[in-house]
Design a protein around this motif. Structure first.
Motif, PDB file in Angstrom:
ATOM      1  N   UNK A  36     -20.623  -3.077  -9.949  1.00  0.00           N
ATOM      2  CA  UNK A  36     -20.955  -4.494 -10.176  1.00  0.00           C
ATOM      3  C   UNK A  36     -20.461  -5.389  -9.044  1.00  0.00           C
ATOM      4  N   UNK A  37     -19.882  -4.795  -8.001  1.00  0.00           N
ATOM      5  CA  UNK A  37     -19.382  -5.552  -6.864  1.00  0.00           C
ATOM      6  C   UNK A  37     -18.003  -6.141  -7.065  1.00  0.00           C
ATOM      7  N   UNK A  38     -17.319  -5.774  -8.149  1.00  0.00           N
ATOM      8  CA  UNK A  38     -15.976  -6.275  -8.418  1.00  0.00           C
ATOM      9  C   UNK A  38     -14.953  -5.452  -7.647  1.00  0.00           C
ATOM     10  N   UNK A  39     -13.914  -6.128  -7.152  1.00  0.00           N
ATOM     11  CA  UNK A  39     -12.889  -5.426  -6.388  1.00  0.00           C
ATOM     12  C   UNK A  39     -12.013  -4.569  -7.303  1.00  0.00           C
ATOM     13  N   UNK A  40     -11.782  -3.335  -6.870  1.00  0.00           N
ATOM     14  CA  UNK A  40     -10.869  -2.411  -7.535  1.00  0.00           C
ATOM     15  C   UNK A  40      -9.738  -2.130  -6.550  1.00  0.00           C
ATOM     16  N   UNK A  41      -8.507  -2.355  -6.990  1.00  0.00           N
ATOM     17  CA  UNK A  41      -7.335  -2.098  -6.159  1.00  0.00           C
ATOM     18  C   UNK A  41      -6.669  -0.839  -6.713  1.00  0.00           C
ATOM     19  N   UNK A  42      -6.545   0.175  -5.861  1.00  0.00           N
ATOM     20  CA  UNK A  42      -6.019   1.462  -6.309  1.00  0.00           C
ATOM     21  C   UNK A  42      -4.708   1.792  -5.615  1.00  0.00           C
ATOM     22  N   UNK A  43      -3.872   2.514  -6.328  1.00  0.00           N
ATOM     23  CA  UNK A  43      -2.604   3.022  -5.794  1.00  0.00           C
ATOM     24  C   UNK A  43      -2.471   4.468  -6.270  1.00  0.00           C
ATOM     25  N   UNK A  44      -1.826   5.283  -5.461  1.00  0.00           N
ATOM     26  CA  UNK A  44      -1.641   6.691  -5.827  1.00  0.00           C
ATOM     27  C   UNK A  44      -0.277   7.165  -5.368  1.00  0.00           C
ATOM     28  N   UNK A  45       0.293   8.098  -6.127  1.00  0.00           N
ATOM     29  CA  UNK A  45       1.566   8.701  -5.765  1.00  0.00           C
ATOM     30  C   UNK A  45       1.521  10.173  -6.156  1.00  0.00           C
ATOM     31  N   UNK A  46       2.056  11.017  -5.297  1.00  0.00           N
ATOM     32  CA  UNK A  46       2.162  12.447  -5.590  1.00  0.00           C
ATOM     33  C   UNK A  46       3.419  12.660  -6.434  1.00  0.00           C
ATOM     34  N   UNK A  47       3.314  13.373  -7.545  1.00  0.00           N
ATOM     35  CA  UNK A  47       4.445  13.596  -8.446  1.00  0.00           C
ATOM     36  C   UNK A  47       5.391  14.618  -7.815  1.00  0.00           C
ATOM     37  N   UNK A  48       6.634  14.163  -7.563  1.00  0.00           N
ATOM     38  CA  UNK A  48       7.651  14.985  -6.918  1.00  0.00           C
ATOM     39  C   UNK A  48       8.765  15.344  -7.903  1.00  0.00           C
ATOM     40  N   UNK A  49       9.690  16.182  -7.446  1.00  0.00           N
ATOM     41  CA  UNK A  49      10.802  16.638  -8.289  1.00  0.00           C
ATOM     42  C   UNK A  49      11.536  15.492  -8.966  1.00  0.00           C
ATOM     43  N   UNK A  50      11.815  14.429  -8.220  1.00  0.00           N
ATOM     44  CA  UNK A  50      12.601  13.329  -8.788  1.00  0.00           C
ATOM     45  C   UNK A  50      11.809  12.425  -9.730  1.00  0.00           C
ATOM     46  N   UNK A  51      10.515  12.693  -9.915  1.00  0.00           N
ATOM     47  CA  UNK A  51       9.684  11.901 -10.825  1.00  0.00           C
ATOM     48  C   UNK A  51       9.578  12.517 -12.213  1.00  0.00           C
ATOM     49  N   UNK A  52       9.958  13.779 -12.370  1.00  0.00           N
ATOM     50  CA  UNK A  52       9.686  14.475 -13.629  1.00  0.00           C
ATOM     51  C   UNK A  52      10.893  14.490 -14.562  1.00  0.00           C
ATOM     52  N   UNK A  53      10.607  14.633 -15.849  1.00  0.00           N
ATOM     53  CA  UNK A  53      11.644  14.726 -16.865  1.00  0.00           C
ATOM     54  C   UNK A  53      12.000  16.199 -17.104  1.00  0.00           C
ATOM     55  N   UNK A  54      12.759  16.469 -18.138  1.00  0.00           N
ATOM     56  CA  UNK A  54      13.218  17.830 -18.443  1.00  0.00           C
ATOM     57  C   UNK A  54      12.072  18.799 -18.732  1.00  0.00           C
ATOM     58  N   UNK A  55      10.917  18.282 -19.097  1.00  0.00           N
ATOM     59  CA  UNK A  55       9.765  19.122 -19.428  1.00  0.00           C
ATOM     60  C   UNK A  55       8.801  19.299 -18.252  1.00  0.00           C
ATOM     61  N   UNK A  56       9.167  18.779 -17.084  1.00  0.00           N
ATOM     62  CA  UNK A  56       8.326  18.933 -15.907  1.00  0.00           C
ATOM     63  C   UNK A  56       7.145  17.981 -15.857  1.00  0.00           C
TER      64      UNK A  56
END
Length: 141
Positions: A36-56
């Motif tokens: 529809x011509x509307x702006x979409x602003x995207x962000x991305x991050x790779x999930x690393x060791x320090x991002x995960x909880x005890x269950x991975x």
């Protein structure tokens, strides 16, 4: 440890002026338009060791942080005044795993002089992770 030095296709990277976001890791960005011509602003991050909880799985605080980035990113106008979240609602649906790319896509639903109403949606490995809505306050307005 995950090798996050590979920039995801279509994204760019430059360090954020925010020390907190840089502490999270490399957050990649892109701007595009939907059908529809509307702006979409995207962000991305790779999930690393320090991002995960005890269950991975990605920790809820990382997911909440990316929701805020997704909602605020679309509210901010380059070179304009800062914006801050005054209200946010997040619907946690899933969680990315170690090594996956979490992509957040945000858009503006309404903009006034002092408030911006935004939404975002995130996916990882082809599955929805969360949706969020926010009200962003334009500082100084």
């Amino acid at each position: 440890m995950v090798d996050d030095d590979i920039i995801p296709e279509g994204y760019g990277y430059k360090p954020s002026p925010s020390a907190y976001i840089n502490h999270m890791g490399k957050v990649y960005h892109r701007r595009s338009q939907n059908e529809r011509g509307e702006e979409i602003v995207s962000a991305a991050i790779r999930i690393e060791d320090h991002h995960v909880n005890s269950w991975g799985l990605a920790h809820g605080s990382l997911i909440a942080g990316m929701a805020e980035i997704g909602c605020a990113g679309t509210a901010y106008v380059e070179g304009g005044p800062p914006v801050v979240a005054v209200d946010m609602s997040i619907q946690f649906i899933g969680a990315p795993k170690l090594g996956e790319l979490l992509e957040v896509h945000g858009w503006t639903t309404k903009r006034t002089r002092s408030l911006v109403f935004t939404q975002c949606r995130a996916e990882s490995d082809g599955k929805i992770v969360f949706t969020a809505t926010s009200v962003q306050k334009v500082i100084g307005a």
